[in-house]
Write a protein that holds these residues in place. Structure first.
Motif, mmCIF file in Angstrom:
data_model
loop_
_atom_site.group_PDB
_atom_site.id
_atom_site.type_symbol
_atom_site.label_atom_id
_atom_site.label_comp_id
_atom_site.label_asym_id
_atom_site.label_seq_id
_atom_site.Cartn_x
_atom_site.Cartn_y
_atom_site.Cartn_z
ATOM 1 N N SER A 127 -13.197 -4.882 31.877
ATOM 2 C CA SER A 127 -12.844 -5.190 31.451
ATOM 3 C C SER A 127 -12.130 -3.371 31.120
ATOM 4 O O SER A 127 -11.181 -3.143 30.436
ATOM 5 C CB SER A 127 -12.877 -5.082 29.542
ATOM 6 O OG SER A 127 -14.263 -4.585 29.409
ATOM 7 N N LYS A 131 -4.844 -1.515 35.310
ATOM 8 C CA LYS A 131 -3.185 -1.804 36.833
ATOM 9 C C LYS A 131 -3.368 -0.133 36.961
ATOM 10 O O LYS A 131 -3.888 1.361 35.657
ATOM 11 C CB LYS A 131 -2.547 -1.963 36.041
ATOM 12 C CG LYS A 131 -1.389 -2.171 36.596
ATOM 13 C CD LYS A 131 -0.299 -2.924 35.887
ATOM 14 C CE LYS A 131 1.068 -3.379 37.906
ATOM 15 N NZ LYS A 131 1.426 -4.208 37.389
ATOM 16 N N GLN A 149 -12.481 -11.806 47.255
ATOM 17 C CA GLN A 149 -13.226 -12.396 46.507
ATOM 18 C C GLN A 149 -14.015 -11.816 44.841
ATOM 19 O O GLN A 149 -13.916 -12.535 44.487
ATOM 20 C CB GLN A 149 -13.944 -13.626 47.290
ATOM 21 C CG GLN A 149 -14.110 -14.213 48.179
ATOM 22 C CD GLN A 149 -14.375 -15.008 49.047
ATOM 23 O OE1 GLN A 149 -15.965 -14.895 49.471
ATOM 24 N NE2 GLN A 149 -13.873 -15.905 49.771
ATOM 25 N N GLU A 152 -11.323 -10.594 42.994
ATOM 26 C CA GLU A 152 -10.487 -12.164 42.608
ATOM 27 C C GLU A 152 -11.043 -12.865 41.829
ATOM 28 O O GLU A 152 -10.904 -13.078 40.797
ATOM 29 C CB GLU A 152 -10.224 -13.406 43.526
ATOM 30 C CG GLU A 152 -9.047 -13.863 42.752
ATOM 31 C CD GLU A 152 -8.231 -14.541 44.382
ATOM 32 O OE1 GLU A 152 -8.242 -15.190 43.681
ATOM 33 O OE2 GLU A 152 -9.308 -15.520 45.364
ATOM 34 N N THR A 153 -12.498 -12.608 41.742
ATOM 35 C CA THR A 153 -13.848 -13.496 40.685
ATOM 36 C C THR A 153 -13.469 -13.021 39.350
ATOM 37 O O THR A 153 -13.203 -13.295 37.880
ATOM 38 C CB THR A 153 -14.763 -13.670 40.818
ATOM 39 O OG1 THR A 153 -14.499 -14.745 42.122
ATOM 40 C CG2 THR A 153 -15.690 -14.393 40.082
ATOM 41 N N ALA A 154 -13.139 -11.575 39.310
ATOM 42 C CA ALA A 154 -13.625 -10.659 37.919
ATOM 43 C C ALA A 154 -12.230 -10.650 36.896
ATOM 44 O O ALA A 154 -12.282 -9.923 36.523
ATOM 45 C CB ALA A 154 -14.184 -8.931 38.263
ATOM 46 N N GLY A 155 -11.066 -11.034 38.031
ATOM 47 C CA GLY A 155 -9.913 -11.548 37.381
ATOM 48 C C GLY A 155 -8.695 -9.485 37.782
ATOM 49 O O GLY A 155 -7.602 -10.019 37.041
ATOM 50 N N LEU A 156 -9.157 -9.059 38.733
ATOM 51 C CA LEU A 156 -9.046 -7.876 39.203
ATOM 52 C C LEU A 156 -7.709 -7.925 39.888
ATOM 53 O O LEU A 156 -6.456 -7.492 40.055
ATOM 54 C CB LEU A 156 -9.155 -6.871 39.449
ATOM 55 C CG LEU A 156 -10.636 -6.162 37.881
ATOM 56 C CD1 LEU A 156 -11.593 -6.142 38.755
ATOM 57 C CD2 LEU A 156 -9.905 -5.724 36.884
ATOM 58 N N ASP A 158 -5.175 -11.221 42.861
ATOM 59 C CA ASP A 158 -4.980 -12.479 42.955
ATOM 60 C C ASP A 158 -4.473 -12.764 44.575
ATOM 61 O O ASP A 158 -3.535 -11.972 45.047
ATOM 62 C CB ASP A 158 -3.395 -13.166 41.765
ATOM 63 C CG ASP A 158 -3.396 -14.096 42.423
ATOM 64 O OD1 ASP A 158 -4.246 -15.194 42.644
ATOM 65 O OD2 ASP A 158 -2.234 -15.043 41.564
ATOM 66 N N LEU A 174 -4.091 -7.372 39.128
ATOM 67 C CA LEU A 174 -3.768 -7.918 37.876
ATOM 68 C C LEU A 174 -3.236 -6.539 36.618
ATOM 69 O O LEU A 174 -3.132 -5.382 36.916
ATOM 70 C CB LEU A 174 -4.102 -8.596 37.436
ATOM 71 C CG LEU A 174 -4.494 -10.337 38.168
ATOM 72 C CD1 LEU A 174 -5.368 -10.799 37.512
ATOM 73 C CD2 LEU A 174 -2.978 -10.904 38.173
#
Length: 174
Positions: A127, A131, A149, A152-156, A158, A174
């Motif tokens: 967290s 950006k 991957q 992407e899994t960590a939400g960083l 797409d 993101l």
């Protein structure tokens, strides 16, 4: 328990390989000839390999760990006979490396594939990544894909595949 069997299998395969690498002695002497086997690795956690080294030492085999910092170096060293074995890659990486370098290295057994992780000297939680921060990725296609991957899994990021272009990725941070 699954990890135990992987480690045991790795020890067994390495023992077979390393015994096969040793030269038989034609003398009738009871002293055992020492054989040194150089194994190329990438990464710093060599606990499994060090455990194997202890076991095979009793059989006259000394393992010398050769540390590399780049994923392409161990295969190049193996191809050039600078090391005897390497222990670091999955089959897809080896296939891709052979194709790219017109080589014919072969797998003689399976090993543990280390999971990828995110490392930082400053950031302690995902967290905290903002950006505009810079994230380094592995310099080979197969592990770069694994890293993307993970991000992407960590939400960083797409990752979207562009259906109109082969091998083109649109990455939205993101």
């Amino acid at each position: 328990m699954k990890r135990f069997w992987k480690i045991l299998t790795t020890i067994f395969v390495l023992r077979l390989v390393l015994v096969g690498c040793g030269k038989s002695s034609s003398s009738s002497s009871s002293s055992q000839k020492q054989t040194t086997v150089k194994i190329g690795v990438v990464g710093a956690d060599n606990r499994v390999l060090q455990a194997v080294a202890k076991k095979v030492k009793k059989e006259g085999i000394t393992i010398k760990i050769v540390q590399f910092s780049d994923y392409n170096q161990p295969n190049t060293a193996l191809r050039d006979h600078d090391i005897d074995l390497n222990l670091f890659q999955h089959q897809y990486f080896l296939n891709n490396w052979n194709k790219t370098h017109k080589a014919d290295l072969v797998s003689i057994g399976q090993t543990i594939i280390a999971p990828l992780a995110i490392y930082s000297k400053k950031i302690t939680k995902i967290s905290q990544i903002k950006k505009g921060d810079t994230i380094a990725l592995p310099n080979d296609p197969t592990n770069e894909g694994r890293a993307l991957q993970l991000l992407e899994t960590a939400g960083l990021v797409d990752c979207k595949i562009n259906p109109n272009a082969v091998r083109t990725k649109k990455i939205s941070f993101l």
